[in-house]
Each structure stands twice: as C-alpha cells, then as structure tokens.
Design a protein around this motif. Structure first.
Motif, PDB file in Angstrom:
ATOM      1  N   THR A   1      60.090   9.206  13.596  1.00  0.00           N
ATOM      2  CA  THR A   1      61.039   8.089  13.501  1.00  0.00           C
ATOM      3  C   THR A   1      62.460   8.545  13.819  1.00  0.00           C
ATOM      4  OG1 THR A   1      59.635   7.115  11.799  1.00  0.00           O
ATOM      5  CG2 THR A   1      61.871   6.257  11.962  1.00  0.00           C
ATOM      6  N   ASN A   2      62.839   9.740  13.319  1.00  0.00           N
ATOM      7  CA  ASN A   2      64.198  10.245  13.519  1.00  0.00           C
ATOM      8  C   ASN A   2      64.316  11.179  14.716  1.00  0.00           C
ATOM      9  OD1 ASN A   2      65.333   8.991  11.100  1.00  0.00           O
ATOM     10  ND2 ASN A   2      64.024  10.408   9.975  1.00  0.00           N
ATOM     11  N   LEU A   3      63.193  11.379  15.433  1.00  0.00           N
ATOM     12  CA  LEU A   3      63.160  12.248  16.609  1.00  0.00           C
ATOM     13  C   LEU A   3      63.741  13.627  16.282  1.00  0.00           C
ATOM     14  CD1 LEU A   3      64.336   9.467  19.087  1.00  0.00           C
ATOM     15  CD2 LEU A   3      62.006  10.352  18.879  1.00  0.00           C
ATOM     16  N   SER A   4      63.248  14.176  15.157  1.00  0.00           N
ATOM     17  CA  SER A   4      63.795  15.425  14.611  1.00  0.00           C
ATOM     18  C   SER A   4      62.696  16.431  14.295  1.00  0.00           C
ATOM     19  CB  SER A   4      64.605  15.127  13.332  1.00  0.00           C
ATOM     20  OG  SER A   4      65.691  14.292  13.612  1.00  0.00           O
ATOM     21  N   PRO A   5      62.282  17.252  15.279  1.00  0.00           N
ATOM     22  CA  PRO A   5      61.210  18.223  15.037  1.00  0.00           C
ATOM     23  C   PRO A   5      61.525  19.254  13.960  1.00  0.00           C
ATOM     24  CG  PRO A   5      61.627  17.975  17.392  1.00  0.00           C
ATOM     25  CD  PRO A   5      62.719  17.247  16.685  1.00  0.00           C
ATOM     26  N   HIS A   6      62.813  19.499  13.696  1.00  0.00           N
ATOM     27  CA  HIS A   6      63.152  20.533  12.698  1.00  0.00           C
ATOM     28  C   HIS A   6      62.605  20.186  11.312  1.00  0.00           C
ATOM     29  CE1 HIS A   6      66.509  17.808  11.672  1.00  0.00           C
ATOM     30  NE2 HIS A   6      66.530  18.432  10.514  1.00  0.00           N
ATOM     31  N   LEU A   7      62.320  18.902  11.061  1.00  0.00           N
ATOM     32  CA  LEU A   7      61.753  18.507   9.762  1.00  0.00           C
ATOM     33  C   LEU A   7      60.366  19.101   9.563  1.00  0.00           C
ATOM     34  CD1 LEU A   7      62.811  14.722   9.692  1.00  0.00           C
ATOM     35  CD2 LEU A   7      63.918  16.640   8.510  1.00  0.00           C
ATOM     36  N   VAL A   8      59.585  19.220  10.652  1.00  0.00           N
ATOM     37  CA  VAL A   8      58.248  19.832  10.562  1.00  0.00           C
ATOM     38  C   VAL A   8      58.383  21.330  10.321  1.00  0.00           C
ATOM     39  CG1 VAL A   8      56.085  20.276  11.815  1.00  0.00           C
ATOM     40  CG2 VAL A   8      57.178  18.046  11.994  1.00  0.00           C
ATOM     41  N   CYS A   9      59.369  21.977  10.961  1.00  0.00           N
ATOM     42  CA  CYS A   9      59.609  23.416  10.759  1.00  0.00           C
ATOM     43  C   CYS A   9      59.985  23.689   9.299  1.00  0.00           C
ATOM     44  CB  CYS A   9      60.730  23.902  11.670  1.00  0.00           C
ATOM     45  SG  CYS A   9      60.370  23.752  13.427  1.00  0.00           S
ATOM     46  N   GLU A  10      60.889  22.875   8.793  1.00  0.00           N
ATOM     47  CA  GLU A  10      61.342  22.995   7.400  1.00  0.00           C
ATOM     48  C   GLU A  10      60.157  22.868   6.440  1.00  0.00           C
ATOM     49  OE1 GLU A  10      64.095  19.946   5.348  1.00  0.00           O
ATOM     50  OE2 GLU A  10      65.360  21.005   6.796  1.00  0.00           O
ATOM     51  N   TYR A  11      59.318  21.871   6.705  1.00  0.00           N
ATOM     52  CA  TYR A  11      58.140  21.617   5.872  1.00  0.00           C
ATOM     53  C   TYR A  11      57.170  22.799   5.932  1.00  0.00           C
ATOM     54  CZ  TYR A  11      53.649  19.541   4.498  1.00  0.00           C
ATOM     55  OH  TYR A  11      52.441  19.304   3.896  1.00  0.00           O
ATOM     56  N   LEU A  12      56.923  23.314   7.129  1.00  0.00           N
ATOM     57  CA  LEU A  12      56.002  24.438   7.321  1.00  0.00           C
ATOM     58  C   LEU A  12      56.486  25.663   6.542  1.00  0.00           C
ATOM     59  CD1 LEU A  12      53.555  25.662   8.798  1.00  0.00           C
ATOM     60  CD2 LEU A  12      55.005  25.968  10.802  1.00  0.00           C
ATOM     61  N   TYR A  13      57.776  25.944   6.620  1.00  0.00           N
ATOM     62  CA  TYR A  13      58.341  27.091   5.891  1.00  0.00           C
ATOM     63  C   TYR A  13      58.211  26.889   4.381  1.00  0.00           C
ATOM     64  CZ  TYR A  13      61.709  30.590   4.296  1.00  0.00           C
ATOM     65  OH  TYR A  13      62.308  31.648   3.665  1.00  0.00           O
ATOM     66  N   ASN A  14      58.507  25.679   3.890  1.00  0.00           N
ATOM     67  CA  ASN A  14      58.404  25.401   2.448  1.00  0.00           C
ATOM     68  C   ASN A  14      56.962  25.526   1.956  1.00  0.00           C
ATOM     69  OD1 ASN A  14      61.134  24.956   2.210  1.00  0.00           O
ATOM     70  ND2 ASN A  14      60.996  22.758   2.522  1.00  0.00           N
ATOM     71  N   ILE A  15      56.002  25.089   2.793  1.00  0.00           N
ATOM     72  CA  ILE A  15      54.581  25.215   2.435  1.00  0.00           C
ATOM     73  C   ILE A  15      54.214  26.691   2.261  1.00  0.00           C
ATOM     74  CG2 ILE A  15      52.242  25.083   3.461  1.00  0.00           C
ATOM     75  CD1 ILE A  15      52.992  22.503   2.167  1.00  0.00           C
TER      76      ILE A  15
END
Length: 590
Positions: free
Chosen positions: A528-542
């Motif tokens: 929705t926000n066209l922001s791939p960095h959110l997936v990177c952030e999530y992956l690192y937190n996981i």
C-alpha cells in the motif's frame, strides 16, 4: 495456487471484521464506521488496539446519547463483539482505547494451519486486480550502472509483493529505445562497419565506448551531425535500412542488460518508448479535443496548475518527447492493458515530471481527481547511491560503476570469505559457487532495500557483507541455523506437521508466534505504501525474536521438542517468503 486453499487475509483484517460487526451492533445509527485497528505500541497492554471510541464520542456527544464519555463507548464496543476463538480478552485504557489480547491457542492453531496449507493462505487481500510496474528502464546503447540498481531492485520487490498478493502484475521495462540519439548511433554504425548488413552482427564491443565515440563525433563534426539528424528522420519515417540498424543496436544492448537481470534474478517484459510511438498522435488528439493542448512559443503544451513551466507534448520542430510518450503509455495501460494501478520507479529527480503527467491525465478524465481512487498512478521515487566520499558512487577513474562488475565483485568477496572459513573442505565447488552467489547478490539487494527508498545511501561492501547487524548475510545465516536445528533433531518435519501440535506456553514462544502471524499485514502495508524496507525491518525483527526464543527455550532434547521444532519451521517458512519477496535466494547450510 490450489482452489481449496482459502486466502484469509491479514490478522489485522480478521480482527477488524469482528470489530466492524461490533460497531454496527453498538451504534446502528452511525453508518459506515470503519474499525480503527492497530498493533499495540506497548505489548504490556495487549497485542492490538481498536481506537474508535474517541471519534465516536465526538460524533454522538450532546445529541441525547446514553453514553457519558469515550470510556463507556469503548465498553459498548467490547460488549457487542461477536464470540470468537481469536480473542482471549479485551480491556479499556485511557480515553476508550480497546486493548486486545489474542488467544494463545488461536495463534498456535493459525501457525499450524499455515504449515499444512502453505504460506500463500496468508497472502494480503488488496483492492486491485491488475498493476503495471514500470521499472529498470535503461537507455539503449548505454551500460547499466548503479543508477539503475535501485529502480531494478525496488521495482522487482514491489512486483513480487503484489504477485504474492494475487494481483496480476505487468512487469514493464520502458527502455529508452527511441529518439534523436539513434540518428547519431546509426550513422556511426554505418561509418565504422559499412558492410555490416552483409555479415553477422558488428563487433561493437564496449557499447558505452561506442556511444561516447559517436557522441564526440556528433559534437565535433558538423557534416556528421547533419547526417545523423537526417538519419533520425529516416528512422522515424520507417526507412527499412535505418530500422534494421536501429534493431541491431537495440539487440546488442538487450544482451548486455540481460547479463544484469540474470544475476539479479529479475524478469521484465520490454515495451520501450518505440512501442508507444504509433499511438502518440491519437493520444494527443484526445487531449486536444478536451481543450488541454495550447500553442506556446512554437511548441504544443499543456499548462498545469501550480507549475511555472508547461508540459511540452510536441517540440518546436514537431517531434515528440518524454511527456508525449509517457502520456500515451499511461493511456495505453489504462485502456488497452486494463490496469487499475500504474507504478513508475525512477529517481526522485523525475517526481515533478510525473506529477505533471498525472495531473494532465486527471484533467483529461483518464484518471479520477481523487488520487486515492482507482484507477490510479503512483510515482515511486528513490534517492542516490553514494560512495564513501558522500558523492555519487563512481570508480576511481570517475566513471559510473557498471552493475555487472559490481555484482561480480560482491560474489567474489563472498567466495573469498567462505574459503577463508574453510568451506572448500566441506562443500563441493558447486555449493561454494551457489552460496557465494546467493549471499553476494543478496547482500547488495538487501543493503539497498532496507533503507527508506527516498533517502540516499552509502555503498559499502564491508558493511553489507558483514555477518553482524541488519545485513542479508546475518539473516541468511540465521535462516541456515534454523534449518540446521531441524536437521540435527533427526525428526521428519513433514510428519510432525501432521501429527504434532504447536504450544506457545513460554512468553518468548508466544512473542515469536504472534510476530510471525503479522507477516500478511506487513506485506500489505509495504504494498500500500510502496515501501519494501518494511519487509526488511520485519525480517530482521523476526530473526531477533527467534534468537531470544532459542536462547531461552531449549529445542532439541526438551520435553517441548516437537512443538518447538514446528515453531522453528514456521519461522523458516516466513523468513523464506520474505527472502523471496526481496528477490534473495535463501541458504540452508553455512
């Protein structure tokens, strides 16, 4: 995807559905109240929050309501919630915030179901059916360099996320394959290789050097310049000889581009500037009929409100330009390809150009006036790749860095690091090669994607190839460690999925399980926000959550071994899907 695998949408969407029913039941006189559900900022208060109470209170106070403030409104929302195994309890905080704690058993059951049915069942539900993602788009006869890196990597990730969300994605490579420079290139081709038509493809060699030499000739030789200008007219007029030369130059370029796309694992369908050229007169005629095109200083232009300079659609010499091509491509994508979302990836410097193109399309009635309504067009801008000196990333000889060289260098460095760690003794040459490639290319991609795309970032091999901190190397190793734990257990994970159950009794197990369940809403937000960095952030937190779980919860040899092995597998499945969305190849041993 198999038909029997129902897409359930994100966890947040499922919670919102329950609260939508509650709001309708508690406040039937207030139509279309959308549930405001968000992740709790402080996990001590709960997992999620419903934040409708205050806005509802502002609507009903002073209108003879039975409620005495936002807190009783929040209480009514809780009391009208339909029964659900999803929610363990709700409580009121502050001015009516409804804090929601999810049932531990439901989290465990959802993870188990995903392991059996596949992570595709967690795909987000988006309000679009078909999207055009316009990315990479290098210029013919020029080498791809770091300037194209961001467009290619970010575009591919957005396309992957939308594809995972069951959107039909048209991956478009809008290459610069038309325009005045081709007269110069064609004339130079005939000068250097006068008999090329009689034999095989000319051995142009370094295309970038060929382009520079032709440009130098164009700038310094008036006769050559005149011939080149006439060649453009011949090409655009459809002269077969010039068309053949143009096609030859394009084909040589394509082969060079393909070397980069193969290394990056990026698939694109080319529809360059030349593709839209035959449609331009019709598109301009439609804009003219709407009264949008005006004469100005010998050119034909569209004046855009709030902009000092108009959008030139026909140059003084009668030629077309980027604006005419981009407007035509937009019309084509809307009407011929039936796209409901068009996404354009270029550097932030082109933002104003696209603002003006979209504004003209809205005035023409091609796009709705409200930018949140579909069909819509979005410009995805991004910052620069910088060197250690804080300037544009270049080689020592001040040339822009070729992408092929950069990617090969990343792989070479990774291979050297693996050899230093003695992997040549344990691994086959093929395993060493594949791992170096996966980690090297993955490191380059992740170093780019983890940044907010609008910011510049500094290209630093040492940082991106470090196995500590928020890097692809660290995350790929973390995934390999999870796979190693499962292997060392000696258990058949596929059998465990069918026979064993997940239990999240320890707080660190529950935290990890809950975070895994938030995967779909993270991908939804990133789309929705066209922001791939959110997936990177999530992956690192996981991976950080997993480290904490593994530190405090023994897996192999514990009484909870089977449950914890399944939680390890669920983590690996989610991490692998995140890697896939980012275009990174996972490694299974290290």
């Amino acid at each position: 995807m198999e038909n029997d695998k129902e897409i359930i949408g994100s966890q947040k969407q499922q919670i919102a559905k329950l609260f939508e029913e509650s709001l309708r039941a508690a406040f039937p006189d207030i139509p279309d109240v959308q549930p405001l559900v968000a992740i709790c900022n402080d996990p001590k208060h709960g997992d999620y929050q419903c934040n409708n109470a205050m806005s509802l209170w502002n609507k009903i106070k002073g209108k003879g309501t039975q409620f005495k403030g936002p807190q009783p409104v929040g209480k009514a929302i809780i009391e009208n919630l339909p029964a659900s195994e999803m929610i363990e309890n709700c409580s009121i905080a502050g001015p009516g915030f409804v804090n929601i704690v999810l049932a531990r058993q439901w989290i465990a059951k959802s993870l188990q179901k995903m392991l059996i049915d596949g992570i595709e069942t967690w795909a987000p539900k988006l309000p679009v059916k078909r999207t055009v993602v316009d990315f990479s788009s290098p210029n013919i006869a020029k080498e791809m360099h770091v300037g194209h890196l961001r467009s290619t990597i970010i575009g591919d990730t957005l396309a992957r996320m939308l594809e995972f969300s069951n959107v039909d994605v048209l991956r478009r490579n809008h290459v610069g394959d038309w325009g005045t420079q081709f007269g110069m290139l064609i004339e130079f081709l005939y000068e250097k290789f006068p008999n090329w038509e009689a034999g095989n493809a000319p051995a142009i060699g370094d295309l970038e050097a060929f382009y520079k030499a032709s440009k130098q000739r164009f700038d310094s030789d008036a006769d050559f310049k005149e011939r080149a200008q006439k060649a453009v007219v011949s090409l655009q007029g459809g002269d077969e000889k010039y068309r053949m030369a143009w096609a030859q130059i394009c084909e040589i370029s394509r082969k060079e581009f393909q070397k980069v796309y193969e290394r990056l694992g990026v698939h694109l369908e080319e529809k360059g500037e030349s593709f839209y050229n035959p449609y331009i007169p019709k598109a301009l005629e439609m804009l003219n009929e709407k009264g949008l095109i005006e004469e100005s200083e010998g050119a034909r232009v569209i004046f855009i409100e709030g902009k000092k300079i108009p959008l030139i659609v026909v140059k003084r010499d009668g030629g077309f330009n980027y604006a005419s091509t981009d407007l035509t491509a937009l019309w084509y994508r809307l009407n011929e390809e039936k796209a409901d979302w068009m996404i354009y990836l270029t550097d932030v410097g082109q933002r104003e150009h696209f603002e003006m193109v979209f504004s003209a399309a809205k005035r023409a009635g091609w796009l709705p006036p409200n930018e949140n309504d579909y069909p819509k067009a979005s410009h995805v801008g991004f910052g620069l790749v910088l060197g250690e000196d804080g300037k544009r990333f270049r080689t020592r000889s001040t040339e822009v860095v070729k992408l092929v060289d950069l990617l090969d260098d990343a792989k070479k460095r990774c291979k050297a690091a693996l050899e230093e760690r003695g992997k040549t003794k344990d691994w086959t040459a093929e395993e060493l090669e594949q791992t170096a490639e996966a980690v090297g290319y993955g490191a380059v991609k992740y170093a780019d994607l983890k940044n907010n795309r609008l910011t510049n970032y500094t290209f630093n091999f040492d940082q991106m190839l470090s196995d500590k901190g928020n890097t692809a190397v660290y995350l790929l190793y973390a995934h390999a460690r999870i796979c190693s734990i499962i292997r060392k257990s000696g258990k058949d994970i596929e059998e465990l999925k069918k026979s064993a159950a997940i239990d999240l009794a320890h707080p660190d197990e529950r935290t990890l399980g809950l975070h895994l369940l938030q995967f779909a809403e993270i991908v939804e937000d990133a789309c929705t926000n066209l922001s791939p960095h959110l997936v990177c952030e999530y992956l690192y937190n996981i991976s950080e959550d997993f480290t904490k779980f593994y530190t405090n919860c023994q897996v192999v040899g514990s009484a909870e071994e089977t449950s914890r092995l399944l939680l390890c597998e669920a983590t690996a499945v989610v991490m692998r899907k995140c890697f896939h969305l980012l275009g990174i190849t996972p490694v299974y041993k290290i």
